[in-house]
Design an enzyme around this catalytic site. Structure first.
Site, PDB file in Angstrom:
ATOM      1  N   SER A 169       0.847  -1.204   0.000  1.00 24.29           N
ATOM      2  CA  SER A 169       0.000   0.000   0.000  1.00 24.29           C
ATOM      3  C   SER A 169       0.881   1.252   0.000  1.00 24.29           C
ATOM      4  O   SER A 169       0.379   2.360  -0.219  1.00 24.29           O
ATOM      5  CB  SER A 169      -0.936   0.001   1.212  1.00 24.29           C
ATOM      6  N   GLU A 191       0.158 -12.512  -1.366  1.00 24.47           N
ATOM      7  CA  GLU A 191      -1.277 -12.594  -1.654  1.00 24.47           C
ATOM      8  C   GLU A 191      -1.578 -13.877  -2.430  1.00 24.47           C
ATOM      9  O   GLU A 191      -0.862 -14.220  -3.365  1.00 24.47           O
ATOM     10  CB  GLU A 191      -1.710 -11.391  -2.505  1.00 24.47           C
ATOM     11  N   LYS A 235       5.071 -11.360   3.215  1.00 25.88           N
ATOM     12  CA  LYS A 235       3.638 -11.638   3.030  1.00 25.88           C
ATOM     13  C   LYS A 235       3.370 -11.812   1.534  1.00 25.88           C
ATOM     14  O   LYS A 235       3.923 -11.078   0.719  1.00 25.88           O
ATOM     15  CB  LYS A 235       2.783 -10.502   3.607  1.00 25.88           C
ATOM     16  N   ASP A 254       5.640  -6.998   2.337  1.00 20.66           N
ATOM     17  CA  ASP A 254       4.892  -7.540   1.197  1.00 20.66           C
ATOM     18  C   ASP A 254       5.818  -7.859   0.035  1.00 20.66           C
ATOM     19  O   ASP A 254       6.662  -7.030  -0.340  1.00 20.66           O
ATOM     20  CB  ASP A 254       3.889  -6.491   0.689  1.00 20.66           C
ATOM     21  N   GLU A 261      -8.791  -9.950   4.086  1.00 19.06           N
ATOM     22  CA  GLU A 261      -9.194  -8.572   3.764  1.00 19.06           C
ATOM     23  C   GLU A 261     -10.592  -8.533   3.164  1.00 19.06           C
ATOM     24  O   GLU A 261     -10.901  -9.258   2.213  1.00 19.06           O
ATOM     25  CB  GLU A 261      -8.172  -7.966   2.776  1.00 19.06           C
TER      26      GLU A 261
HETATM   27  O1  KIV Z   1      -0.363  -3.435   1.756  1.00 15.19           O
HETATM   28  C1  KIV Z   1      -1.097  -3.373   2.748  1.00 15.19           C
HETATM   29  O2  KIV Z   1      -1.218  -2.341   3.407  1.00 15.19           O
HETATM   30  C2  KIV Z   1      -1.836  -4.574   3.127  1.00 15.19           C
HETATM   31  C3  KIV Z   1      -2.825  -4.447   4.234  1.00 15.19           C
HETATM   32  C4  KIV Z   1      -4.052  -3.809   3.721  1.00 15.19           C
HETATM   33  C5  KIV Z   1      -3.107  -5.749   4.879  1.00 15.19           C
HETATM   34  O3  KIV Z   1      -1.649  -5.601   2.552  1.00 15.19           O
END
Ligand code: KIV
Length: 272
Positions: free
Chosen positions: A53, A123, A121, A91, A190
């Site tokens: 994000s 997805e 993390k 991420d 989410e």
């Molecule tokens: O990138 C992010 O901020 C996220 C959250 C919304 C969990 O993946």
């Protein structure tokens, strides 16, 4: 802090599992830079997510798709320098793990070695199974992310609530079980119905952290800039704003400008 809550000096993936077992809710927020991460860590957040994000809130992109692996590593490195207590999860950005499992492992190794982060993390569920396995086999902790997965926005077409239909809900539950079986240490859900999130959290033994997934999960995550009220154009139902930082910042800057224009800043005590 409740009397029974255990004090943790340093949060690890095992701490989160222990928290789930003890029924202690896990707090998680995003951060992308040194100063913000320092404040968030000082407040004793459990997990800091260097989320993709950053693509939206730090760079002004419409989606999370454009952010690169190098940019994620830059943000993660700054966050890691600030953090003393929280577990820092980074991420894997779009394009850094989808081609094959080897690429996914290479990207994860870069994140871990170059930034000093504690986990990555990813997805997706079954479709990223091989990549997850490869990363986990290398000893890198992985957090899963199911439900609304913003990197697939062009496939979904909208940011609306996911898994309302039975078929998609069943796939999500099966994916959550698969991620647990593979060895993920936790899972983000989410924007899915609260009842489905509650069922997932009950079914799997790993911590389930929700964003727009109701209260019957093991923890909550929000985007820091959203909960501080620094982003103003985004108001989903699940977002609670704890400040109006955007307004406070523009007020402060307006005062500074008027002090400079009036030659009121600096005053006698503010110079050498
Ligand atoms: O990138 C992010 O901020 C996220 C959250 C919304 C969990 O993946």
């Amino acid at each position: 802090m409740s009397a029974s809550r255990k004090e943790y000096k340093r949060i690890t993936t095992n701490t989160l599992i222990e928290m789930k077992q003890h029924g202690e809710k896990i707090s998680m927020l995003t951060a992308y830079d040194y100063s913000m991460a320092k404040a968030v860590d000082a407040a004793n957040i459990d997990v800091i997510l260097v989320g993709d994000s950053a693509s939206n809130v730090m760079s002004g992109h419409e989606t999370t798709v454009p952010i690169t692996l190098d940019q994620m590593i830059y943000h993660a490195t700054a966050v890691i320098r600030a953090v003393k207590r929280a577990l820092v999860v980074v991420d894997l950005p779009f394009g850094s793990y989808q081609s094959d499992a080897k690429e996914a492992l290479r990207s994860s190794i870069r994140i871990m070695k170059e930034s000093g982060a504690h986990a990555v993390k990813i997805e997706g569920g079954k479709e990223v199974k091989d990549s997850m396995e490869r990363i986990l086999n290398a000893g890198i902790p992985v957090m899963g992310h199911l439900g609304l997965t913003p990197q697939s926005i062009y496939k979904f077409g909208t940011y609306s609530v996911r898994a309302r239909e039975e078929e998609e809900a069943a796939k999500l539950l099966a994916d959550a079980q698969l991620l647990e079986k593979l060895g993920c240490f936790a899972l983000v859900l989410e924007k899915i119905p609260a009842a489905l999130a509650a069922k997932v959290a009950k079914t799997v033994n790993i911590p389930v952290i929700g964003i727009g997934a109701g209260s019957a999960v093991d923890g909550q995550v929000l985007v820091l800039h959203d909960m501080l009220g620094l982003t103003t154009e985004f108001s989903p139902r699940f977002l609670r704003r704890y400040m109006n930082l955007y307004d406070q910042m523009t007020d402060a800057v307006t005062s500074y400008i008027s002090d400079v224009k009036a030659n009121d800043f600096p005053n006698d005590k503010e110079q050498y």
